[in-house]
Scaffold this motif. Structure first.
Motif, PDB file in Angstrom:
ATOM      1  N   GLY A 272       0.836  -1.200   0.000  1.00 39.53           N
ATOM      2  CA  GLY A 272       0.000   0.000   0.000  1.00 39.53           C
ATOM      3  C   GLY A 272       0.868   1.247   0.000  1.00 39.53           C
ATOM      4  O   GLY A 272       2.051   1.205  -0.341  1.00 39.53           O
ATOM      5  N   HIS A 273       0.259   2.338   0.404  1.00 35.59           N
ATOM      6  CA  HIS A 273       0.970   3.626   0.377  1.00 35.59           C
ATOM      7  C   HIS A 273       1.761   3.885   1.643  1.00 35.59           C
ATOM      8  O   HIS A 273       1.451   3.351   2.708  1.00 35.59           O
ATOM      9  CB  HIS A 273      -0.044   4.765   0.228  1.00 35.59           C
ATOM     10  CG  HIS A 273      -0.583   4.891  -1.160  1.00 35.59           C
ATOM     11  ND1 HIS A 273      -1.721   5.616  -1.444  1.00 35.59           N
ATOM     12  CD2 HIS A 273      -0.146   4.401  -2.344  1.00 35.59           C
ATOM     13  CE1 HIS A 273      -1.952   5.564  -2.744  1.00 35.59           C
ATOM     14  NE2 HIS A 273      -1.022   4.818  -3.308  1.00 35.59           N
ATOM     15  N   VAL A 274       2.736   4.743   1.516  1.00 36.52           N
ATOM     16  CA  VAL A 274       3.424   5.317   2.672  1.00 36.52           C
ATOM     17  C   VAL A 274       3.403   6.842   2.518  1.00 36.52           C
ATOM     18  O   VAL A 274       3.281   7.352   1.406  1.00 36.52           O
ATOM     19  CB  VAL A 274       4.890   4.836   2.772  1.00 36.52           C
ATOM     20  CG1 VAL A 274       4.937   3.376   3.174  1.00 36.52           C
ATOM     21  CG2 VAL A 274       5.642   5.057   1.464  1.00 36.52           C
ATOM     22  N   GLU A 275       3.491   7.489   3.659  1.00 37.54           N
ATOM     23  CA  GLU A 275       3.535   8.958   3.615  1.00 37.54           C
ATOM     24  C   GLU A 275       4.985   9.391   3.454  1.00 37.54           C
ATOM     25  O   GLU A 275       5.585   9.970   4.350  1.00 37.54           O
ATOM     26  CB  GLU A 275       2.918   9.530   4.895  1.00 37.54           C
ATOM     27  CG  GLU A 275       1.405   9.407   4.957  1.00 37.54           C
ATOM     28  CD  GLU A 275       0.699  10.146   3.821  1.00 37.54           C
ATOM     29  OE1 GLU A 275       1.179  11.235   3.433  1.00 37.54           O
ATOM     30  OE2 GLU A 275      -0.300   9.627   3.308  1.00 37.54           O
ATOM     31  N   ASP A 276       5.550   9.061   2.346  1.00 37.46           N
ATOM     32  CA  ASP A 276       6.956   9.368   2.099  1.00 37.46           C
ATOM     33  C   ASP A 276       7.120   9.498   0.590  1.00 37.46           C
ATOM     34  O   ASP A 276       7.117   8.497  -0.125  1.00 37.46           O
ATOM     35  CB  ASP A 276       7.824   8.224   2.659  1.00 37.46           C
ATOM     36  CG  ASP A 276       9.307   8.394   2.329  1.00 37.46           C
ATOM     37  OD1 ASP A 276       9.674   9.361   1.627  1.00 37.46           O
ATOM     38  OD2 ASP A 276      10.092   7.545   2.787  1.00 37.46           O
ATOM     39  N   ASP A 277       7.254  10.719   0.147  1.00 37.13           N
ATOM     40  CA  ASP A 277       7.304  10.936  -1.293  1.00 37.13           C
ATOM     41  C   ASP A 277       8.633  10.529  -1.916  1.00 37.13           C
ATOM     42  O   ASP A 277       8.816  10.645  -3.124  1.00 37.13           O
ATOM     43  CB  ASP A 277       6.996  12.399  -1.612  1.00 37.13           C
ATOM     44  CG  ASP A 277       5.561  12.752  -1.237  1.00 37.13           C
ATOM     45  OD1 ASP A 277       4.742  11.824  -1.122  1.00 37.13           O
ATOM     46  OD2 ASP A 277       5.266  13.953  -1.057  1.00 37.13           O
ATOM     47  N   GLY A 278       9.549  10.037  -1.087  1.00 33.52           N
ATOM     48  CA  GLY A 278      10.789   9.496  -1.634  1.00 33.52           C
ATOM     49  C   GLY A 278      10.630   8.053  -2.087  1.00 33.52           C
ATOM     50  O   GLY A 278      11.529   7.499  -2.716  1.00 33.52           O
ATOM     51  N   GLN A 279       9.488   7.458  -1.770  1.00 33.16           N
ATOM     52  CA  GLN A 279       9.252   6.056  -2.150  1.00 33.16           C
ATOM     53  C   GLN A 279       8.318   5.987  -3.355  1.00 33.16           C
ATOM     54  O   GLN A 279       7.436   6.830  -3.510  1.00 33.16           O
ATOM     55  CB  GLN A 279       8.603   5.286  -0.981  1.00 33.16           C
ATOM     56  CG  GLN A 279       9.374   5.359   0.326  1.00 33.16           C
ATOM     57  CD  GLN A 279      10.782   4.797   0.188  1.00 33.16           C
ATOM     58  OE1 GLN A 279      10.955   3.690  -0.311  1.00 33.16           O
ATOM     59  NE2 GLN A 279      11.777   5.573   0.619  1.00 33.16           N
ATOM     60  N   LEU A 280       8.506   4.953  -4.163  1.00 39.48           N
ATOM     61  CA  LEU A 280       7.573   4.753  -5.279  1.00 39.48           C
ATOM     62  C   LEU A 280       6.152   4.596  -4.750  1.00 39.48           C
ATOM     63  O   LEU A 280       5.191   4.975  -5.411  1.00 39.48           O
ATOM     64  CB  LEU A 280       7.969   3.511  -6.086  1.00 39.48           C
ATOM     65  CG  LEU A 280       7.173   3.272  -7.369  1.00 39.48           C
ATOM     66  CD1 LEU A 280       7.503   4.321  -8.427  1.00 39.48           C
ATOM     67  CD2 LEU A 280       7.425   1.883  -7.936  1.00 39.48           C
ATOM     68  N   MET A 281       6.010   4.047  -3.543  1.00 36.26           N
ATOM     69  CA  MET A 281       4.685   3.859  -2.969  1.00 36.26           C
ATOM     70  C   MET A 281       4.254   5.046  -2.105  1.00 36.26           C
ATOM     71  O   MET A 281       3.298   4.946  -1.336  1.00 36.26           O
ATOM     72  CB  MET A 281       4.609   2.548  -2.187  1.00 36.26           C
ATOM     73  CG  MET A 281       4.870   1.314  -3.047  1.00 36.26           C
ATOM     74  SD  MET A 281       4.062   1.380  -4.681  1.00 36.26           S
ATOM     75  CE  MET A 281       2.349   1.138  -4.217  1.00 36.26           C
ATOM     76  N   GLY A 282       4.935   6.151  -2.228  1.00 36.10           N
ATOM     77  CA  GLY A 282       4.449   7.391  -1.626  1.00 36.10           C
ATOM     78  C   GLY A 282       3.073   7.714  -2.185  1.00 36.10           C
ATOM     79  O   GLY A 282       2.765   7.395  -3.333  1.00 36.10           O
ATOM     80  N   ALA A 283       2.248   8.325  -1.357  1.00 31.42           N
ATOM     81  CA  ALA A 283       0.873   8.562  -1.777  1.00 31.42           C
ATOM     82  C   ALA A 283       0.782   9.612  -2.886  1.00 31.42           C
ATOM     83  O   ALA A 283      -0.215   9.675  -3.592  1.00 31.42           O
ATOM     84  CB  ALA A 283       0.035   8.988  -0.579  1.00 31.42           C
ATOM     85  N   ARG A 284       1.793  10.432  -3.007  1.00 29.47           N
ATOM     86  CA  ARG A 284       1.778  11.444  -4.055  1.00 29.47           C
ATOM     87  C   ARG A 284       2.908  11.218  -5.034  1.00 29.47           C
ATOM     88  O   ARG A 284       3.973  10.750  -4.646  1.00 29.47           O
ATOM     89  CB  ARG A 284       1.926  12.853  -3.448  1.00 29.47           C
ATOM     90  CG  ARG A 284       0.665  13.396  -2.840  1.00 29.47           C
ATOM     91  CD  ARG A 284       0.971  14.631  -2.020  1.00 29.47           C
ATOM     92  NE  ARG A 284       1.756  14.258  -0.841  1.00 29.47           N
ATOM     93  CZ  ARG A 284       1.200  13.835   0.298  1.00 29.47           C
ATOM     94  NH1 ARG A 284      -0.108  13.767   0.401  1.00 29.47           N
ATOM     95  NH2 ARG A 284       1.953  13.504   1.321  1.00 29.47           N
TER      96      ARG A 284
END
Ligand SMILES: [Zn+2]
Length: 311
Positions: A272-284
């Motif tokens: 799922g998502h993480v609140e970390d825009d450095g990850q591909l799975m960042g929510a944004r």
């Protein structure tokens, strides 16, 4: 319209609550009350009472983490991934002919670092994951595909499949169209087996979840195997063809397109998502072009599942 954080959070929680109820219904579980959301994860308690095979307390958390969709940076509370549980009482097809007793791709190495990950669905024994000991079959509906769609999918798979320790086989094209509710076994089309995962280049008219800023949606359906583990058995990635066609007119469009498809494939695999825009799975989407250390650790955890039994 841009919503303030408070209001957006309230709307998101409301939306999550609706989805959770939908998931509970689709899993044919009873109507006992479920716990209110804690962060973005839920406990869906009733499954344990229906199971006979094991004494393990089974608390399934279904990650319908809301995402500010990927692709456009404009704030939105649309959801780009879903997971559901197939009731154990449902008939299941015979063991796949190509299921083996050993993993088919090397176990990926979990990197160092401190970034996190989340699972789409998990119970006490671990996260819902695909069996590493059989191929993950995909079929592709290219009805609304942008130019170059095949190589976009190929590059996205090359980015994420080795990190997930999965041997992915693209079986070829299908005439099965994207739809919100899909049969998990479609004997007429695919024989007596779990439907291959569907990669559908489609439009919001076929899947209204692609309305607005949502360019893709991905997820899987899981079943409990003989050992009590959750196994993903089929899934889908629906991609908004017109959105991609427009995206590809921009200079960085192809990189973005590959990243979006890869992001949805990772939802299919089980993160799922993480609140970390450095990850591909960042929510944004903030320009991520590849997997981060948290993504890789999460995928390595999924890949650590033993060979499946009984699904
Ligand atoms: Zn997402």
């Amino acid at each position: 319209m841009t919503l303030g954080p408070q209001r957006r959070r309230r709307r998101m929680l409301r939306r999550l609550a609706e989805l959770d109820r939908l998931d509970a219904r689709s899993a044919s579980v009873d109507s006992s009350p479920w716990r209110p959301p804690s962060q973005a994860m839920y406990a869906v308690p009733p499954v344990a009472r229906r199971r006979r095979l094991t004494l393990l307390p089974l608390v399934v958390t279904v990650g319908v983490t809301a995402g500010l969709l990927w692709v456009r940076t404009a704030a939105t509370d649309q959801i780009d991934h879903v997971a559901s549980l197939i009731p154990v009482s449902d008939a299941r097809p015979p063991l796949a002919a190509d299921a083996t007793l050993a993993r088919l791709a090397p176990q990926p190495i979990s990197p160092g670092g401190s970034s996190g990950f989340t699972f789409m669905m998990e119970n006490d024994l671990g996260a819902a994951a695909y069996d590493p000991c059989r191929p993950l079959h995909l079929v592709v509906n290219g009805e609304a595909a942008p130019a170059g769609a095949d190589t976009i999918l190929r590059d996205a798979l090359a980015m994420v499949a080795p990190a997930a320790g999965l041997h992915v086989v693209v079986d070829g094209p299908t005439d099965e169209r994207a739809q919100e509710k899909r049969p998990v076994v479609d004997r007429g089309r695919y024989g007596n087996r779990w439907s291959p995962a569907l990669i559908a280049w489609t439009t919001p008219a076929s899947d209204p979840r692609l309305d607005g800023a949502t360019a893709g949606i991905g997820g899987s359906q899981a079943m409990t195997d003989a050992t009590g583990r959750l196994r993903n058995v089929t899934g889908m990635v629906h991609l908004d063809g017109p959105d991609f066609t427009q995206m590809l007119t921009r200079p960085e469009g192809r990189t973005e397109a590959v990243a979006v498809v890869a992001h949805e494939l990772v939802h299919l695999f089980g993160l799922g998502h993480v609140e970390d825009d450095g990850q591909l799975m960042g929510a944004r989407y903030e320009g991520q072009a590849g997997l981060g250390d948290g993504d890789r650790r999460g995928l390595a955890r999924l890949a650590a599942a033993p060979c499946a039994r009984g699904v």
